[in-house]
Design an enzyme around this catalytic site. Structure first.
Site, PDB file in Angstrom:
ATOM      1  N   ASP A 462       0.775  -1.227   0.205  1.00 32.55           N
ATOM      2  CA  ASP A 462      -0.074  -0.120  -0.084  1.00 32.55           C
ATOM      3  C   ASP A 462       0.787   1.153  -0.049  1.00 32.55           C
ATOM      4  O   ASP A 462       0.494   2.345  -0.729  1.00 32.55           O
ATOM      5  CB  ASP A 462      -0.700  -0.070   1.149  1.00 32.55           C
ATOM      6  CG  ASP A 462      -0.170  -0.371   2.443  1.00 32.55           C
ATOM      7  OD1 ASP A 462       0.871  -0.743   2.329  1.00 32.55           O
ATOM      8  OD2 ASP A 462      -0.794   0.254   3.492  1.00 32.55           O
ATOM      9  N   ARG A 466       5.293   4.242   6.402  1.00 32.45           N
ATOM     10  CA  ARG A 466       4.442   4.234   7.505  1.00 32.45           C
ATOM     11  C   ARG A 466       4.474   2.805   8.240  1.00 32.45           C
ATOM     12  O   ARG A 466       4.893   1.984   7.352  1.00 32.45           O
ATOM     13  CB  ARG A 466       2.990   4.840   7.640  1.00 32.45           C
ATOM     14  CG  ARG A 466       2.009   4.054   7.168  1.00 32.45           C
ATOM     15  CD  ARG A 466       0.655   4.564   7.138  1.00 32.45           C
ATOM     16  NE  ARG A 466      -0.299   3.888   6.554  1.00 32.45           N
ATOM     17  CZ  ARG A 466      -1.325   4.252   5.657  1.00 32.45           C
ATOM     18  NH1 ARG A 466      -1.281   5.865   5.501  1.00 32.45           N
ATOM     19  NH2 ARG A 466      -2.049   3.680   4.867  1.00 32.45           N
ATOM     20  N   ASP A 467       4.026   2.600   9.293  1.00 29.72           N
ATOM     21  CA  ASP A 467       4.159   1.281   9.904  1.00 29.72           C
ATOM     22  C   ASP A 467       3.268   0.318   9.345  1.00 29.72           C
ATOM     23  O   ASP A 467       2.017  -0.321  10.142  1.00 29.72           O
ATOM     24  CB  ASP A 467       3.995   1.194  11.416  1.00 29.72           C
ATOM     25  CG  ASP A 467       2.756   2.112  11.875  1.00 29.72           C
ATOM     26  OD1 ASP A 467       1.917   2.610  10.903  1.00 29.72           O
ATOM     27  OD2 ASP A 467       2.377   2.125  12.932  1.00 29.72           O
ATOM     28  N   GLU A 468       3.192   0.197   7.952  1.00 29.21           N
ATOM     29  CA  GLU A 468       2.133  -0.672   7.389  1.00 29.21           C
ATOM     30  C   GLU A 468       2.948  -1.660   6.249  1.00 29.21           C
ATOM     31  O   GLU A 468       3.339  -2.686   6.424  1.00 29.21           O
ATOM     32  CB  GLU A 468       1.250   0.062   6.942  1.00 29.21           C
ATOM     33  CG  GLU A 468      -0.200  -0.716   6.553  1.00 29.21           C
ATOM     34  CD  GLU A 468      -1.353   0.226   6.628  1.00 29.21           C
ATOM     35  OE1 GLU A 468      -2.364  -0.265   6.556  1.00 29.21           O
ATOM     36  OE2 GLU A 468      -1.265   1.294   6.960  1.00 29.21           O
ATOM     37  N   ASP A 475      -5.126  -2.576  -3.236  1.00 28.71           N
ATOM     38  CA  ASP A 475      -4.332  -1.766  -3.659  1.00 28.71           C
ATOM     39  C   ASP A 475      -3.801  -2.403  -5.204  1.00 28.71           C
ATOM     40  O   ASP A 475      -3.540  -1.789  -6.183  1.00 28.71           O
ATOM     41  CB  ASP A 475      -3.008  -1.234  -2.720  1.00 28.71           C
ATOM     42  CG  ASP A 475      -3.819  -0.612  -1.473  1.00 28.71           C
ATOM     43  OD1 ASP A 475      -4.731  -1.322  -0.966  1.00 28.71           O
ATOM     44  OD2 ASP A 475      -3.581   0.286  -1.172  1.00 28.71           O
ATOM     45  N   TRP A 538     -10.907  -6.071  -2.653  1.00 28.57           N
ATOM     46  CA  TRP A 538      -9.685  -6.753  -2.108  1.00 28.57           C
ATOM     47  C   TRP A 538      -9.471  -7.800  -2.725  1.00 28.57           C
ATOM     48  O   TRP A 538      -8.631  -8.401  -3.300  1.00 28.57           O
ATOM     49  CB  TRP A 538      -9.597  -6.387  -0.772  1.00 28.57           C
ATOM     50  CG  TRP A 538      -9.113  -4.896  -0.104  1.00 28.57           C
ATOM     51  CD1 TRP A 538      -7.854  -4.549   0.159  1.00 28.57           C
ATOM     52  CD2 TRP A 538      -9.757  -3.506  -0.419  1.00 28.57           C
ATOM     53  NE1 TRP A 538      -7.804  -3.128   0.689  1.00 28.57           N
ATOM     54  CE2 TRP A 538      -9.086  -2.651   0.067  1.00 28.57           C
ATOM     55  CE3 TRP A 538     -11.066  -3.244  -1.076  1.00 28.57           C
ATOM     56  CZ2 TRP A 538      -9.249  -1.540   0.100  1.00 28.57           C
ATOM     57  CZ3 TRP A 538     -11.322  -2.050  -1.103  1.00 28.57           C
ATOM     58  CH2 TRP A 538     -10.426  -1.075  -0.461  1.00 28.57           C
ATOM     59  N   GLU A 748      -2.300   8.849  -1.144  1.00 27.96           N
ATOM     60  CA  GLU A 748      -3.538   8.127  -0.583  1.00 27.96           C
ATOM     61  C   GLU A 748      -4.811   8.659  -0.519  1.00 27.96           C
ATOM     62  O   GLU A 748      -5.721   8.170  -0.726  1.00 27.96           O
ATOM     63  CB  GLU A 748      -2.971   7.773   0.694  1.00 27.96           C
ATOM     64  CG  GLU A 748      -4.189   6.646   1.342  1.00 27.96           C
ATOM     65  CD  GLU A 748      -3.749   6.224   2.873  1.00 27.96           C
ATOM     66  OE1 GLU A 748      -3.078   6.964   3.446  1.00 27.96           O
ATOM     67  OE2 GLU A 748      -3.961   5.164   3.344  1.00 27.96           O
ATOM     68  N   HIS A 769       1.080   6.331  -2.398  1.00 25.90           N
ATOM     69  CA  HIS A 769       0.110   5.345  -2.371  1.00 25.90           C
ATOM     70  C   HIS A 769      -0.179   4.889  -3.905  1.00 25.90           C
ATOM     71  O   HIS A 769      -0.482   6.029  -4.572  1.00 25.90           O
ATOM     72  CB  HIS A 769      -1.234   5.528  -1.676  1.00 25.90           C
ATOM     73  CG  HIS A 769      -1.475   4.680  -0.458  1.00 25.90           C
ATOM     74  ND1 HIS A 769      -0.561   4.754   0.551  1.00 25.90           N
ATOM     75  CD2 HIS A 769      -2.496   3.792  -0.459  1.00 25.90           C
ATOM     76  CE1 HIS A 769      -1.285   3.819   1.545  1.00 25.90           C
ATOM     77  NE2 HIS A 769      -2.436   3.357   1.074  1.00 25.90           N
TER      78      HIS A 769
HETATM   79  C1  BGC Z   1      -4.139   0.812   3.656  1.00 27.42           C
HETATM   80  C2  BGC Z   1      -4.706   1.052   2.329  1.00 27.42           C
HETATM   81  C3  BGC Z   1      -5.576  -0.302   2.470  1.00 27.42           C
HETATM   82  C4  BGC Z   1      -6.622  -0.329   3.534  1.00 27.42           C
HETATM   83  C5  BGC Z   1      -7.689  -1.144   3.814  1.00 27.42           C
HETATM   84  C6  BGC Z   1      -4.894   0.883   4.657  1.00 27.42           C
HETATM   85  O1  BGC Z   1      -4.546   1.145   5.968  1.00 27.42           O
HETATM   86  O2  BGC Z   1      -2.747   1.758   3.575  1.00 27.42           O
HETATM   87  O3  BGC Z   1      -4.184   1.280   1.098  1.00 27.42           O
HETATM   88  O4  BGC Z   1      -6.224  -1.065   1.308  1.00 27.42           O
HETATM   89  O5  BGC Z   1      -5.981  -0.038   4.822  1.00 27.42           O
HETATM   90  O6  BGC Z   1      -8.810  -0.718   3.753  1.00 27.42           O
END
Ligand code: BGC
Length: 889
Positions: A462, A466-468, A475, A538, A748, A769
């Site tokens: 995504d 960040r912490d992801e 995505d 998704w 994003e 994003h």
């Molecule tokens: C992500 C998105 C992802 C979403 C789910 C977010 O935290 O960055 O791109 O698809 O969560 O809804």
């Protein structure tokens, strides 16, 4: 002269770790038009001079120049092969011609039994290191007594590793073995190290880090998701001149130590103490007496499989453009480009001095450092100097999403010369070019491409900062087609789709992220408590991504491989649908749409509608897949289902007067783009969509679901002008608004930075994003007019239909297909409305060239245009054509 170029095996110039028959494709280059291949000959040899080839197909009568398997050929473990091809063609002007042999593609045979690697994982970590993310070294001296003819090392790690041999890195791969769904499988790398070994003593060394395997993962901040010890397993297979073979593996005779890395993590960055460096640790003669014995550790993955291609590597080296001090007194280095990269720092200071840097994306309203949006990701580099000599340092086992560096402390004053950034991403060949007369659109294309690079670090993520940084399926689904225009995505997505399939639930549900790191532990999360898999748009990545690969490469192999996964997903929806309305637990809906309620991420379009729309769309794609694979019974069965879903959709979401029950842009976009509007109401749906657009002053208020298809829904329904107007809007909210605000990657949120300079909530505000970059598909497909014919995919037959509009004076778009480059350049004269259209069609393919509705021909080149509905169309063989025509207006 006719030549063969771009010979590839499995869509790569060099394929490694192969145990199956490779699949070849090539392009034919010729100045002559209407070039068709009539025969081909493939040779495979164990030497580049092709002395006594192992396989020779002889001349085979065939016009096929892609997806060709030499059935008799199976690569042997550790052997290198060279393959080449020549063709016989028939073209206008040249007639029958035989090409010379092409350049070679090389193939390195993979492990016959990769499971052997499972038994030889060793670690230098101790019990106390279970939750740490230090770096460790492993080393082993091996003695080769005889003359070496070839040597290949097959290696992998639980964690990430860099392999060394006699003091040198074995490959330029970064973050190997990459990130797969480690519970299920781990990939091994195959490196030819013949040139690096010598008779006598040699040293194998590995530097290990924890990263995805045991470091902190996801916004849930989970440690040790997959296991506790960063460990290495390898097999070095040495072939001697006397015909004998020797294999070296990792075992307790290896020795281990900590490396200077004190901590390296995905989100936190790297902390490195140079005073802990051990010169020569990876070379002969190093005294490792103080090192400890390596210990064996279990393999936590079920399978070990070969990584065939797309390793993560370093790419552009970017120099900073500006060094400045903010109002608050912060020293900042600006690279002028948001990206995923590893900063390299150089300087000189005193022993013990500490450099601290933080990487971040944007400055705040007042031009100060802004790190709130990277949330709990530290993105920090800490480097301790060992002496007063000049140093150069680049982090090893992490990466950063950033444009700026905040220099918290440095050895002296930090300036431009102290920094460089090495862009990091999966190695994929560029395939697309798009440019036009509008600089803002060119910047948008640039931003899309940089969003792609930043988020294709082994897994389609995504965001990179960040912490992801997770493989959010939505995505990846939304962006797949755009990505596939711009770069060769085959190996990259094939790998990810295998993980997706492995991560599906027993019922076929598809996780929100792949690799799935959201399911395992009990956790308390306001959103995920509702569900960790099977959200519309998704989970549909299970169907849409393989379908896009099929269209792009024309290869049914991906459909066969993913078939059960696809079917699983459709069956899951069917099982949980009620009277053909599909909805399930946690849905993201039209995520981050602007028609969401204040402070909410969920757009206004009801879930029943988005879910059922996708249910229909994916089922229809699955019907096509089943038919392509010759499963007519299955196709019929799901076609019935599809019809029922469509009927239900129409009954439920359309009122009797033809208006939709949900008055949102996205509802109308889905109905139009997925062909779900009842025929008699299509016109009304279009009119209503236009009204909904006008209601917002011609602006979109759509999220992840509606945005990618907005321009399509308009341009496919007689509203090309409106589509262009939407694309070219540059005030808030729009694609070009971001450009005006200085974006260098796609945001994003439409309101990531609001018109008054304030930011959307730091909770969720990435400036890198790729999702909204999905408009890139419309640029290539509609503006450039490079379209795929579903009946002859992979551009075997292309549909060239550029739609001229907006304020564009010219457009140039090209795609490097498996057959060669298919391209368009159009230019229009504003005053005379005359258009010059240059079309390039690769040899051994054909195309239908369509002009704009109501056009009148000025010069057809050699082509014959016939009227089809509202437009003129010609069938063209390969070659370059220049057509001139006049627009209706
Ligand atoms: C992500 C998105 C992802 C979403 C789910 C977010 O935290 O960055 O791109 O698809 O969560 O809804």
């Amino acid at each position: 002269m006719t030549t063969v170029s771009k010979l590839q095996a499995n869509y790569l110039d060099r394929v490694v770790g192969l145990t199956e028959t490779p699949q070849f494709s090539w392009a034919i280059e010729t100045p002559f038009r209407n070039c068709r291949q009539t025969q081909y000959q493939i040779q495979i040899a164990d030497n580049p001079s092709f002395k006594a080839p192992l396989f020779d197909t002889g001349m085979v009568e065939s016009d096929q120049s892609a997806h060709i398997k030499v059935q008799q050929f199976l690569p042997e473990e550790g052997s290198t092969y060279w393959a080449r091809v020549r063709v016989v063609t028939d073209s206008a002007g040249e007639g029958i011609a035989t090409s010379p042999f092409s350049d070679c593609v090389t193939i390195l045979g993979g492990l016959k039994n990769p499971a052997l690697l499972k038994d030889s994982f060793i670690t230098a970590e101790t019990e106390d290191d279970r939750t740490s993310s230090k770096g460790t070294y492993l080393r082993k001296v091996i003695t080769l007594e005889k003359e070496i003819t070839s040597a290949v090392v097959f290696s992998t790690a639980q964690g990430v590793y860099q392999l060394h041999l006699n003091g040198k890195r074995v490959s330029s791969d970064e973050l190997a073995p990459g990130w797969t769904s480690y519970d299920h499988r781990l990939l091994y790398q195959s490196y030819d190290v013949t040139e690096m070994l010598k008779t006598g003593e040699n040293v194998l060394g590995a530097h290990l880090g924890s990263l995805w395997y045991k470091g902190t993962l996801s916004f849930l901040m989970i440690h040790n998701f997959y296991g506790d010890y960063a460990s290495l397993s390898l097999r070095l297979v040495v072939q001697y001149a006397d015909g004998s073979k020797e294999t070296f593996t990792t075992d307790e005779s290896w020795r281990g130590s900590y490396s200077p890395i004190l901590n390296a993590q995905l989100y936190d960055g790297e902390s490195y103490d140079a005073s802990l460096e051990q010169d020569g640790w990876n070379q002969v003669g190093f005294d490792d007496k103080t090192w400890r014995k390596a210990t064996r550790t279990a393999c936590t993955a079920k399978y070990i499989e070969a990584q065939e291609g797309s390793p993560v590597t370093l790419h552009e080296v970017i120099s900073p453009t500006l060094a400045f001090t903010t109002q608050k007194g912060e020293r900042v280095i600006d690279f002028g480009q948001n990206m995923s990269a590893l900063p390299e720092i150089r300087g000189q200071g005193k022993a013990g001095e500490t450099i601290v840097l933080r990487c971040f994306e944007v400055l705040d309203k007042d031009g100060n450092v802004y790190t709130e949006n990277i949330r709990r990701a530290e993105q920090r580099i800490t480097y301790v100097l060992k002496d007063d000599k000049p140093f150069v340092y680049r982090p090893h086992f992490t990466f950063f999403g950033f444009r700026f560096i905040h220099v918290e402390s440095f050895a002296g004053r930090a300036d431009l010369d102290n920094f460089k950034a090495y862009v990091i991403h999966s190695d994929m060949q560029p395939t697309g070019r798009f440019s036009c007369s509008n600089p803002d659109l060119n910047q948008l294309q640039h931003n899309i491409l940089w969003g792609l690079k930043s988020n294709f670090v082994d897994v389609p993520t995504d965001c990179p900062q960040r912490d992801e940084r997770l493989g959010w399926t939505g995505d990846a689904q939304i962006f797949c087609q755009t990505a596939s225009y711009n770069v060769n995505t085959y190996t990259f997505f094939k790998k990810w789709l295998r993980d997706l399939a492995l991560d599906q639930t027993k019922e076929g549900g598809v996780p929100h992220v792949v690799p799935d790191v959201l399911y395992k532990y009990p956790f308390d999360n306001w959103l995920l408590n509702k569900g960790t898999h099977s959200a519309t748009a998704w989970a549909d990545a299970a169907i849409i991504n393989p379908w896009v690969l099929y269209l792009t490469f024309g290869d049914t192999a991906i459909l066969k491989t993913q078939y059960q996964s696809m079917k699983g997903w459709i069956d899951f929806m069917q099982k949980h649908a009620e009277n053909n309305i599909w909805n399930y637990k946690l849905q993201f809906g039209d995520w981050v749409a602007l028609d969401a309620e204040e402070g909410s991420y969920f757009g206004a379009t009801p879930n029943d509608l988005t879910c059922t729309a996708y249910y229909a769309y994916s089922t229809n794609l699955f019907v096509k897949v089943a038919r392509i694979l010759g499963k007519e019974d299955v196709a019929k069965q799901y076609e019935d289902l599809y019809k029922k879903i469509v009927k239900t959709f129409q009954k439920t979401f359309f009122a009797e007067d033809g208006s939709m029950t949900a008055q949102t842009q996205t509802a109308h976009i889905l109905a139009l783009h997925f062909n779900l509007a009842p025929e008699q109401f299509v016109g009304k749906t279009v009119e209503n969509l236009k009204k909904l657009l006008a209601k917002h002053g011609g602006h979109l208020v759509t999220g992840f679901v509606g945005t990618p298809y907005f321009c399509h829904a308009l341009s496919s329904n007689g509203c090309l002008d409106e589509a262009y107007a939407l694309l070219l809007k540059d005030d808030f909210p729009s694609w070009l608004y971001q450009i005006k605000k200085g974006a260098t990657t796609v945001w994003e949120h439409w309101d990531g930075i609001k018109p008054d300079g304030s930011m959307w909530s730091p909770n969720m505000n990435s400036f890198n994003h790729y999702a909204y970059g999905a408009i890139g598909e419309w640029l290539y497909r509609v503006v450039g007019g490079l379209d795929i014919d579903e009946k002859a995919p992979g551009y075997k037959h292309a549909i060239i239909a550029p739609r001229i509009g907006g304020n564009l004076g010219w457009v140039e778009a090209a795609y490097q297909s498996v057959y060669g480059e298919v391209g368009v350049r159009w230019q229009r004269d504003d005053k005379t409305h005359a258009v010059t259209l240059r079309v390039t069609i690769p040899a051994n393919t054909t195309a239908s060239i369509r002009l704009m509705d109501g056009a009148t021909l000025i010069d057809a080149d050699t082509l014959e245009f016939v009227q089809r509905n509202d437009f003129l169309e010609a069938q063209a063989g390969s070659g370059v054509y220049t057509i001139r025509y006049k627009l209706a207006r």
